[in-house]
Motif scaffolding. Sequence first.
Motif, short mmCIF file in Angstrom:
data_model
loop_
_atom_site.label_atom_id
_atom_site.label_comp_id
_atom_site.label_asym_id
_atom_site.label_seq_id
_atom_site.Cartn_x
_atom_site.Cartn_y
_atom_site.Cartn_z
N UNK A 151 0.83 -1.20 0.00
CA UNK A 151 0.00 0.00 0.00
C UNK A 151 0.87 1.25 0.00
N UNK A 152 1.97 1.19 0.72
CA UNK A 152 2.86 2.35 0.80
C UNK A 152 3.50 2.65 -0.55
N UNK A 153 3.97 1.60 -1.25
CA UNK A 153 4.57 1.80 -2.57
C UNK A 153 3.54 2.32 -3.56
N UNK A 154 2.31 1.81 -3.47
CA UNK A 154 1.25 2.25 -4.36
C UNK A 154 0.97 3.74 -4.17
N UNK A 155 0.85 4.15 -2.90
CA UNK A 155 0.61 5.55 -2.62
C UNK A 155 1.80 6.42 -3.05
N UNK A 156 3.00 5.91 -2.83
CA UNK A 156 4.20 6.65 -3.23
C UNK A 156 4.19 6.92 -4.73
N UNK A 157 3.90 5.88 -5.52
CA UNK A 157 3.87 6.05 -6.97
C UNK A 157 2.77 7.02 -7.38
N UNK A 158 1.58 6.84 -6.80
CA UNK A 158 0.46 7.72 -7.15
C UNK A 158 0.79 9.18 -6.90
N UNK A 159 1.34 9.48 -5.73
CA UNK A 159 1.63 10.87 -5.39
C UNK A 159 2.78 11.45 -6.20
N UNK A 160 3.58 10.58 -6.81
CA UNK A 160 4.69 11.06 -7.62
C UNK A 160 4.38 11.15 -9.11
N UNK A 161 3.18 10.71 -9.52
CA UNK A 161 2.81 10.84 -10.92
C UNK A 161 1.55 11.67 -11.13
N UNK A 162 0.83 11.99 -10.06
CA UNK A 162 -0.40 12.77 -10.18
C UNK A 162 -0.09 14.15 -10.75
N UNK A 163 -1.02 14.66 -11.55
CA UNK A 163 -0.86 15.98 -12.16
C UNK A 163 -1.43 17.04 -11.23
N UNK A 164 -0.65 18.11 -10.98
CA UNK A 164 -1.09 19.18 -10.09
C UNK A 164 -1.00 20.56 -10.75
N UNK A 165 -1.02 20.58 -12.05
CA UNK A 165 -0.96 21.84 -12.77
C UNK A 165 -0.36 21.61 -14.14
N UNK A 166 -0.34 22.63 -15.00
CA UNK A 166 0.21 22.46 -16.35
C UNK A 166 1.69 22.07 -16.30
#
Length: 236
Positions: A151-166
């Motif tokens: 779960x920790x690795x999954x969250x780590x990847x998600x938060x490092x690829x999510x888009x937060x602006x252009x």
Amino acid sequence: MPVSRWSRLRSTFRSRWRGLVKLVIAIMLLPYALMLLYLLPFIHPVSTLMLGELVMLRGYDRRWVDFEDISPNLVQAVMMSEDGQFCFHGGVDWGEMRGVVKDALAGEATRGASTIPMQTAKNLFLWNSRSFVRKALEVPLAISADFIWSKQRLMEIYLNIAEWGPGIYGIEAAAQYHFKIPASKLSKKQAALLAVSLPNPITRVASKPGRGMRRLAAVIERRARGSGDYIKCLYE
């Protein structure tokens, strides 16, 4: 047409058809092979949107940050905004999914039922437009990701690829871009603003929130304070 020529054409067709089938199967299996590769903590995956930025020669800002260096305020806010049952499902929230299917069959407007594993699978391996084909591919990918990664690795990847602006991808680049601080220093309020911007970070700007966005962020901030057991799988 001579029989020998017809036989050659038929043989060529069969050979090309088999080659096409093998190519399709290889493409469909590639994400699962990459999931095994992404088990390695020093591998920093990129999303299809990030690859698209490179293809369009636009470039992007993404600075990988380990899970331990992300403020718990941000993790709590994102979980309570995007997927409150993250610690308890196996990649898909089937209760929510059944509700969406029921609404769709009844011709009613459907609500979102994407979990963090589903969004991660979509961002890494699929495309953005909504379709049943994409969803059909997304579900087994999400289940596999939740099974293969912690779960920790999954969250780590998600938060490092999510888009937060252009051109802004990952929480470290987002924290620097919007608030001029590292991801480890995000306050509860800043974390909530970033969390509620995720559905549409182009129109929902975390550093320039409107009244409605501030009101929604306040709700997420209250939920994050009471997250308690909901985040135990990440901080045990």
